[in-house]
Design a protein around this motif. Structure first.
Motif, PDB file in Angstrom:
ATOM      1  N   GLU A   9       0.856  -1.185   0.000  1.00 39.90           N
ATOM      2  CA  GLU A   9       0.000   0.000   0.000  1.00 39.90           C
ATOM      3  C   GLU A   9       0.891   1.234   0.000  1.00 39.90           C
ATOM      4  O   GLU A   9       1.782   1.364   0.851  1.00 39.90           O
ATOM      5  N   PRO A  10       0.678   2.154  -0.931  1.00 35.30           N
ATOM      6  CA  PRO A  10       1.562   3.320  -1.019  1.00 35.30           C
ATOM      7  C   PRO A  10       1.552   4.194   0.228  1.00 35.30           C
ATOM      8  O   PRO A  10       2.544   4.869   0.518  1.00 35.30           O
ATOM      9  N   SER A  11       0.476   4.146   0.997  1.00 37.99           N
ATOM     10  CA  SER A  11       0.433   4.940   2.230  1.00 37.99           C
ATOM     11  C   SER A  11       1.303   4.315   3.329  1.00 37.99           C
ATOM     12  O   SER A  11       1.712   5.000   4.265  1.00 37.99           O
ATOM     13  N   VAL A  12       1.603   3.023   3.193  1.00 40.52           N
ATOM     14  CA  VAL A  12       2.431   2.321   4.176  1.00 40.52           C
ATOM     15  C   VAL A  12       3.885   2.277   3.708  1.00 40.52           C
ATOM     16  O   VAL A  12       4.802   2.661   4.421  1.00 40.52           O
ATOM     17  N   PHE A  13       4.093   1.768   2.497  1.00 42.62           N
ATOM     18  CA  PHE A  13       5.422   1.735   1.888  1.00 42.62           C
ATOM     19  C   PHE A  13       5.230   1.722   0.386  1.00 42.62           C
ATOM     20  O   PHE A  13       4.823   0.706  -0.194  1.00 42.62           O
ATOM     21  N   GLY A  14       5.484   2.850  -0.245  1.00 40.42           N
ATOM     22  CA  GLY A  14       5.300   2.988  -1.681  1.00 40.42           C
ATOM     23  C   GLY A  14       6.621   3.154  -2.404  1.00 40.42           C
ATOM     24  O   GLY A  14       7.693   3.196  -1.797  1.00 40.42           O
ATOM     25  N   ILE A  15       6.526   3.269  -3.704  1.00 41.58           N
ATOM     26  CA  ILE A  15       7.720   3.410  -4.536  1.00 41.58           C
ATOM     27  C   ILE A  15       8.552   4.622  -4.123  1.00 41.58           C
ATOM     28  O   ILE A  15       9.780   4.577  -4.136  1.00 41.58           O
ATOM     29  N   ASP A  16       7.904   5.703  -3.708  1.00 37.64           N
ATOM     30  CA  ASP A  16       8.663   6.889  -3.295  1.00 37.64           C
ATOM     31  C   ASP A  16       9.444   6.647  -2.006  1.00 37.64           C
ATOM     32  O   ASP A  16      10.537   7.202  -1.832  1.00 37.64           O
ATOM     33  N   HIS A  17       8.915   5.804  -1.115  1.00 35.95           N
ATOM     34  CA  HIS A  17       9.676   5.431   0.085  1.00 35.95           C
ATOM     35  C   HIS A  17      10.945   4.679  -0.323  1.00 35.95           C
ATOM     36  O   HIS A  17      12.025   4.907   0.234  1.00 35.95           O
ATOM     37  N   LEU A  18      10.801   3.776  -1.292  1.00 32.53           N
ATOM     38  CA  LEU A  18      11.962   3.004  -1.740  1.00 32.53           C
ATOM     39  C   LEU A  18      12.974   3.905  -2.436  1.00 32.53           C
ATOM     40  O   LEU A  18      14.179   3.736  -2.253  1.00 32.53           O
ATOM     41  N   ILE A  19      12.496   4.860  -3.209  1.00 35.34           N
ATOM     42  CA  ILE A  19      13.412   5.819  -3.850  1.00 35.34           C
ATOM     43  C   ILE A  19      14.240   6.522  -2.789  1.00 35.34           C
ATOM     44  O   ILE A  19      15.467   6.652  -2.921  1.00 35.34           O
ATOM     45  N   ASP A  20      13.591   6.971  -1.720  1.00 36.94           N
ATOM     46  CA  ASP A  20      14.297   7.679  -0.644  1.00 36.94           C
ATOM     47  C   ASP A  20      15.320   6.792   0.058  1.00 36.94           C
ATOM     48  O   ASP A  20      16.423   7.233   0.380  1.00 36.94           O
ATOM     49  N   ARG A  21      14.957   5.547   0.279  1.00 35.92           N
ATOM     50  CA  ARG A  21      15.840   4.630   1.040  1.00 35.92           C
ATOM     51  C   ARG A  21      16.864   3.921   0.162  1.00 35.92           C
ATOM     52  O   ARG A  21      17.852   3.417   0.668  1.00 35.92           O
ATOM     53  N   LYS A  22      16.580   3.818  -1.114  1.00 34.74           N
ATOM     54  CA  LYS A  22      17.408   3.103  -2.097  1.00 34.74           C
ATOM     55  C   LYS A  22      17.364   1.584  -1.905  1.00 34.74           C
ATOM     56  O   LYS A  22      17.180   0.844  -2.849  1.00 34.74           O
ATOM     57  N   VAL A  23      17.552   1.102  -0.681  1.00 30.14           N
ATOM     58  CA  VAL A  23      17.447  -0.314  -0.348  1.00 30.14           C
ATOM     59  C   VAL A  23      16.625  -0.415   0.927  1.00 30.14           C
ATOM     60  O   VAL A  23      16.836   0.369   1.861  1.00 30.14           O
ATOM     61  N   ALA A  24      15.685  -1.364   0.963  1.00 29.40           N
ATOM     62  CA  ALA A  24      14.834  -1.505   2.146  1.00 29.40           C
ATOM     63  C   ALA A  24      14.443  -2.967   2.352  1.00 29.40           C
ATOM     64  O   ALA A  24      14.364  -3.739   1.396  1.00 29.40           O
ATOM     65  N   LEU A  25      14.171  -3.294   3.595  1.00 27.42           N
ATOM     66  CA  LEU A  25      13.653  -4.612   3.952  1.00 27.42           C
ATOM     67  C   LEU A  25      12.192  -4.695   3.526  1.00 27.42           C
ATOM     68  O   LEU A  25      11.401  -3.800   3.844  1.00 27.42           O
ATOM     69  N   TRP A  26      11.838  -5.761   2.809  1.00 28.50           N
ATOM     70  CA  TRP A  26      10.438  -6.050   2.482  1.00 28.50           C
ATOM     71  C   TRP A  26       9.951  -6.964   3.596  1.00 28.50           C
ATOM     72  O   TRP A  26      10.261  -8.139   3.621  1.00 28.50           O
ATOM     73  N   ASP A  27       9.214  -6.405   4.536  1.00 25.95           N
ATOM     74  CA  ASP A  27       8.841  -7.141   5.741  1.00 25.95           C
ATOM     75  C   ASP A  27       7.339  -7.240   5.896  1.00 25.95           C
ATOM     76  O   ASP A  27       6.580  -6.747   5.068  1.00 25.95           O
ATOM     77  N   GLY A  28       6.923  -7.917   6.940  1.00 26.69           N
ATOM     78  CA  GLY A  28       5.512  -7.971   7.286  1.00 26.69           C
ATOM     79  C   GLY A  28       4.688  -8.995   6.543  1.00 26.69           C
ATOM     80  O   GLY A  28       3.473  -9.033   6.697  1.00 26.69           O
ATOM     81  N   VAL A  29       5.313  -9.846   5.743  1.00 26.05           N
ATOM     82  CA  VAL A  29       4.570 -10.872   5.014  1.00 26.05           C
ATOM     83  C   VAL A  29       4.167 -11.953   6.016  1.00 26.05           C
ATOM     84  O   VAL A  29       5.026 -12.565   6.652  1.00 26.05           O
ATOM     85  N   ARG A  30       2.860 -12.168   6.160  1.00 25.36           N
ATOM     86  CA  ARG A  30       2.353 -13.130   7.134  1.00 25.36           C
ATOM     87  C   ARG A  30       1.388 -14.121   6.485  1.00 25.36           C
ATOM     88  O   ARG A  30       0.358 -14.474   7.021  1.00 25.36           O
ATOM     89  N   ASN A  31       1.744 -14.558   5.304  1.00 21.64           N
ATOM     90  CA  ASN A  31       1.013 -15.586   4.571  1.00 21.64           C
ATOM     91  C   ASN A  31       2.052 -16.629   4.184  1.00 21.64           C
ATOM     92  O   ASN A  31       3.107 -16.287   3.645  1.00 21.64           O
ATOM     93  N   TYR A  32       1.766 -17.896   4.467  1.00 23.84           N
ATOM     94  CA  TYR A  32       2.773 -18.933   4.252  1.00 23.84           C
ATOM     95  C   TYR A  32       3.166 -19.102   2.787  1.00 23.84           C
ATOM     96  O   TYR A  32       4.345 -19.312   2.478  1.00 23.84           O
ATOM     97  N   GLN A  33       2.210 -19.013   1.872  1.00 20.41           N
ATOM     98  CA  GLN A  33       2.559 -19.159   0.460  1.00 20.41           C
ATOM     99  C   GLN A  33       3.454 -18.009   0.011  1.00 20.41           C
ATOM    100  O   GLN A  33       4.462 -18.219  -0.669  1.00 20.41           O
TER     101      GLN A  33
END
Length: 152
Positions: A9-33
């Protein structure tokens, strides 16, 4: 190399957040598949950045897997919304990967547009009832979507 589509969700973590950080942890995935897909990702794989739960859901950019799967630290933080008290430190349930910004597209390749393309009929994203936050993309699907994104 493998190809992926990863939603946020862009309000939580969007492409502009990644642009600012350059590298970021993709976290919070809570589905086994989805977690299992994270564990399959390799450094150098490419992924579409997909904005979900917004006015125009769709693909907005590209990122690269910068670091392969490792224990998602949020599962161990009792102050974090993704805390999982049942995840043992010696055998963590949840995985994260580091993603690196590659490109932001000039427009959004919308979900509505993706659903109109017969070449993408087997893409999990466009199939009814699919709610996964990340998924593999075949090389053929990748080429179709990339061409459309770069034309926009």
């Amino acid at each position: 190399m493998a190809y992926w589509l990863m939603k946020s969700e862009p309000s939580v973590f969007g492409i502009d957040h990644l642009i600012d950080r350059k590298v970021a942890l993709w976290d919070g995935v809570r589905n086994y598949q989805a977690r299992n897909f994270l564990r399959q990702m390799q450094k150098g794989d490419l992924a579409f950045f997909y904005h979900s739960n917004c006015e125009v859901p769709g693909i907005v950019g590209l990122m690269r897997i910068a670091k392969e799967g490792y224990p998602d630290p949020t599962q161990f933080d009792p102050e974090h919304k993704y805390f999982d008290p049942k995840s043992p430190a010696d055998n963590p349930r949840w995985t994260g990967v580091d993603v690196e910004f590659v490109e932001k597209f000039s427009g959004t390749l919308s979900l509505a547009d993706l659903k109109t393309l017969p070449e993408l009929a087997e893409l999990a994203l466009v199939r009814k009832g699919n709610r996964l936050s990340l998924m593999p993309v075949s090389e053929e699907q990748w080429q179709v979507m990339l061409a459309l994104c770069q034309r926009a």
